[in-house]
Write a protein that holds these residues in place. Structure first.
Motif, PDB file in Angstrom:
ATOM      1  N   PHE A  46      -1.780   7.406  -7.084  1.00 43.98           N
ATOM      2  CA  PHE A  46      -3.312   6.343  -7.833  1.00 43.98           C
ATOM      3  C   PHE A  46      -3.565   7.316  -8.888  1.00 43.98           C
ATOM      4  CE2 PHE A  46      -3.035   5.268  -3.379  1.00 43.98           C
ATOM      5  CZ  PHE A  46      -2.926   3.621  -3.657  1.00 43.98           C
ATOM      6  N   TYR A  74       1.142  -0.924   0.353  1.00 44.23           N
ATOM      7  CA  TYR A  74      -0.103   0.245  -0.433  1.00 44.23           C
ATOM      8  C   TYR A  74       0.865   1.357  -0.252  1.00 44.23           C
ATOM      9  CZ  TYR A  74      -4.187   2.224   0.903  1.00 44.23           C
ATOM     10  OH  TYR A  74      -5.322   3.017   0.777  1.00 44.23           O
ATOM     11  N   LEU A  98       2.737   0.939  -9.080  1.00 48.25           N
ATOM     12  CA  LEU A  98       1.451   0.528  -8.822  1.00 48.25           C
ATOM     13  C   LEU A  98       1.431  -0.124  -9.863  1.00 48.25           C
ATOM     14  CD1 LEU A  98      -1.624   0.190  -7.203  1.00 48.25           C
ATOM     15  CD2 LEU A  98      -1.697   2.821  -8.445  1.00 48.25           C
ATOM     16  N   GLN A 127      -6.466  -4.988  -9.539  1.00 46.59           N
ATOM     17  CA  GLN A 127      -5.691  -3.512 -10.293  1.00 46.59           C
ATOM     18  C   GLN A 127      -5.816  -2.578  -8.552  1.00 46.59           C
ATOM     19  OE1 GLN A 127      -7.523  -4.947 -13.403  1.00 46.59           O
ATOM     20  NE2 GLN A 127      -5.467  -5.738 -13.038  1.00 46.59           N
ATOM     21  N   GLN A 128      -5.917  -3.043  -7.812  1.00 45.57           N
ATOM     22  CA  GLN A 128      -6.093  -2.220  -6.770  1.00 45.57           C
ATOM     23  C   GLN A 128      -5.260  -2.892  -5.327  1.00 45.57           C
ATOM     24  OE1 GLN A 128     -10.475  -2.489  -6.456  1.00 45.57           O
ATOM     25  NE2 GLN A 128     -10.311   0.301  -6.909  1.00 45.57           N
ATOM     26  N   VAL A 129      -5.122  -1.775  -5.345  1.00 43.42           N
ATOM     27  CA  VAL A 129      -4.526  -2.170  -2.982  1.00 43.42           C
ATOM     28  C   VAL A 129      -5.454  -1.667  -2.775  1.00 43.42           C
ATOM     29  CG1 VAL A 129      -2.105  -2.313  -4.067  1.00 43.42           C
ATOM     30  CG2 VAL A 129      -2.781   0.184  -3.518  1.00 43.42           C
ATOM     31  N   PRO A 130      -5.940  -1.509  -1.162  1.00 40.25           N
ATOM     32  CA  PRO A 130      -4.395  -2.867  -0.824  1.00 40.25           C
ATOM     33  C   PRO A 130      -3.960  -4.351  -0.916  1.00 40.25           C
ATOM     34  CG  PRO A 130      -5.905  -1.776   1.400  1.00 40.25           C
ATOM     35  CD  PRO A 130      -6.108  -1.676  -0.222  1.00 40.25           C
ATOM     36  N   ARG A 151      -6.982   2.430   3.327  1.00 39.68           N
ATOM     37  CA  ARG A 151      -8.326   1.113   2.778  1.00 39.68           C
ATOM     38  C   ARG A 151      -6.806   0.120   3.780  1.00 39.68           C
ATOM     39  NH1 ARG A 151     -12.701   2.181   1.359  1.00 39.68           N
ATOM     40  NH2 ARG A 151     -12.701   4.148  -0.659  1.00 39.68           N
ATOM     41  N   GLN A 177      -8.981  -6.732  -1.720  1.00 40.26           N
ATOM     42  CA  GLN A 177     -10.245  -6.129  -1.455  1.00 40.26           C
ATOM     43  C   GLN A 177     -10.168  -5.724   0.233  1.00 40.26           C
ATOM     44  OE1 GLN A 177     -12.088  -4.656  -2.390  1.00 40.26           O
ATOM     45  NE2 GLN A 177     -12.800  -5.094  -4.490  1.00 40.26           N
ATOM     46  N   SER A 178     -10.127  -4.844   0.665  1.00 41.18           N
ATOM     47  CA  SER A 178     -10.071  -4.731   2.120  1.00 41.18           C
ATOM     48  C   SER A 178     -10.982  -5.234   2.930  1.00 41.18           C
ATOM     49  CB  SER A 178      -9.992  -3.134   2.673  1.00 41.18           C
ATOM     50  OG  SER A 178     -10.920  -2.778   2.568  1.00 41.18           O
ATOM     51  N   GLN A 227       0.288  -3.342 -11.380  1.00 36.32           N
ATOM     52  CA  GLN A 227      -0.978  -3.866 -12.313  1.00 36.32           C
ATOM     53  C   GLN A 227      -0.758  -4.739 -13.549  1.00 36.32           C
ATOM     54  OE1 GLN A 227      -1.468   0.240 -12.914  1.00 36.32           O
ATOM     55  NE2 GLN A 227      -3.623   0.165 -10.837  1.00 36.32           N
TER      56      GLN A 227
HETATM   57  O1  GSN Z   1     -11.748  -2.276   0.047  1.00 36.42           O
HETATM   58  C1  GSN Z   1     -10.555  -2.292  -1.125  1.00 36.42           C
HETATM   59  O2  GSN Z   1      -9.787  -2.826  -1.295  1.00 36.42           O
HETATM   60  C2  GSN Z   1     -11.511  -1.364  -2.685  1.00 36.42           C
HETATM   61  N1  GSN Z   1     -12.730  -1.904  -2.674  1.00 36.42           N
HETATM   62  C3  GSN Z   1     -10.952  -0.467  -2.562  1.00 36.42           C
HETATM   63  C4  GSN Z   1      -9.580  -0.518  -3.066  1.00 36.42           C
HETATM   64  C5  GSN Z   1      -8.888   0.488  -3.859  1.00 36.42           C
HETATM   65  O3  GSN Z   1      -9.705   1.702  -4.222  1.00 36.42           O
HETATM   66  N2  GSN Z   1      -8.121   1.252  -4.247  1.00 36.42           N
HETATM   67  C6  GSN Z   1      -6.657   2.539  -4.865  1.00 36.42           C
HETATM   68  C7  GSN Z   1      -6.594   2.590  -3.911  1.00 36.42           C
HETATM   69  S1  GSN Z   1      -6.794   3.546  -2.149  1.00 36.42           S
HETATM   70  N3  GSN Z   1      -7.334   3.280  -1.681  1.00 36.42           N
HETATM   71  O4  GSN Z   1      -7.947   3.594  -0.788  1.00 36.42           O
HETATM   72  C8  GSN Z   1      -6.646   1.885  -6.104  1.00 36.42           C
HETATM   73  O5  GSN Z   1      -5.927   0.636  -5.994  1.00 36.42           O
HETATM   74  N4  GSN Z   1      -6.367   2.787  -6.868  1.00 36.42           N
HETATM   75  C9  GSN Z   1      -5.947   2.605  -7.938  1.00 36.42           C
HETATM   76  C10 GSN Z   1      -6.875   1.769  -8.795  1.00 36.42           C
HETATM   77  O6  GSN Z   1      -6.353   1.793 -10.506  1.00 36.42           O
HETATM   78  O7  GSN Z   1      -8.379   1.835  -9.441  1.00 36.42           O
END
Ligand code: GSN
Length: 223
Positions: A220, A9, A41, A53-56, A15, A67-68, A45
């Motif tokens: 991000f 992260y 990132l 494609q998201q963290v955490p 999150r 998915q947190s 990805q």
């Molecule tokens: O809870 C979760 O982990 C997901 N439902 C949301 C995770 C999320 O929004 N990640 C963002 C980073 S900031 N988070 O709080 C993320 O990785 N954004 C990069 C993207 O390309 O979407």
């Protein structure tokens, strides 16, 4: 010995912070790999490491979890912080979803532009004082036990303490009308694993600063 969980992260609460809290509460040591720039990132990805494609993202027990909420469910179950049966688990779910809604309001407040902060703070004060904290005050008062669910320490206690501390950061007197929550706060803060996490130098993150938000916006690609 199993490898320590590895958390991916940026170097801020966001999150991931509740996940840090939960591991710390369970007495589990963890490592962190902080994203520092957009390419960090992008690399993850592009190499298929991130399911959406998201963290955490947390590497644990040979898995790469995203998915947190799913991550918190796994950690809480693994370390017996999620009730003894389905009914307790569902109570815990209701409590932590309410807590998460308040937590989300406070998290968004921290990144709100100055001109809009006052209105957002008024909503937080109202929701904390009139919606969420009265519920937890009553639950604890009615059953008279030390913990929210099943007379046993659970993730609900961890997450309630976490959000109490955040609420106090933006509204220091928030617990003034909740004597049972004041005692609860002191009790949970004194659990050895949590006490350690609350001490300076732990992996707990400070409130989001302007600087940390600017860094996160670059990673991000937030406009
Ligand atoms: O809870 C979760 O982990 C997901 N439902 C949301 C995770 C999320 O929004 N990640 C963002 C980073 S900031 N988070 O709080 C993320 O990785 N954004 C990069 C993207 O390309 O979407």
């Amino acid at each position: 010995m199993a490898a320590k969980p590895k958390l991916h992260y940026f170097d801020g609460r966001g999150r991931m912070e509740t996940i840090r809290w939960m591991l710390a509460a369970a007495g589990v040591e963890f490592e962190e790999k902080f994203l520092e720039k957009a390419e960090d990132l992008e690399r993850m990805q592009n190499d298929g490491t991130l399911l959406f494609q998201q963290v955490p993202m947390v590497e644990i027990d040979g898995m790469k979890l995203v998915q947190s909420r799913a991550i918190l469910n796994y950690i809480s179950t693994k370390y017996n912080l999620y009730g003894k049966d389905l009914k307790e688990r569902t109570l815990i779910d209701m409590y932590v979803e309410g807590i998460a809604d308040l937590n989300e309001l406070i998290m968004m407040y921290s990144i709100t532009p100055p001109g809009e902060k006052e209105a957002k703070l008024a909503v937080i004060k109202d929701r904390a004082s009139n919606r969420y904290f009265p519920v937890f005050e009553k639950i604890l008062k009615d059953h008279g036990q030390d913990f929210l669910v099943g007379n046993r320490f659970s993730r609900a206690d961890v997450q309630l303490l976490e959000v109490i501390l955040y609420a106090e950061e933006v509204y220091p007197s928030v617990l003034s009308k909740f004597p049972v929550l004041q005692v609860f706060k002191a009790r949970i803060s004194n659990i050895p694993t949590i006490k350690k996490f609350l001490q300076p130098g732990s992996q707990r993150k400070p409130a989001m600063t302007e600087e940390a938000f600017e860094a996160a916006k670059i990673i991000f690609k937030i406009k």
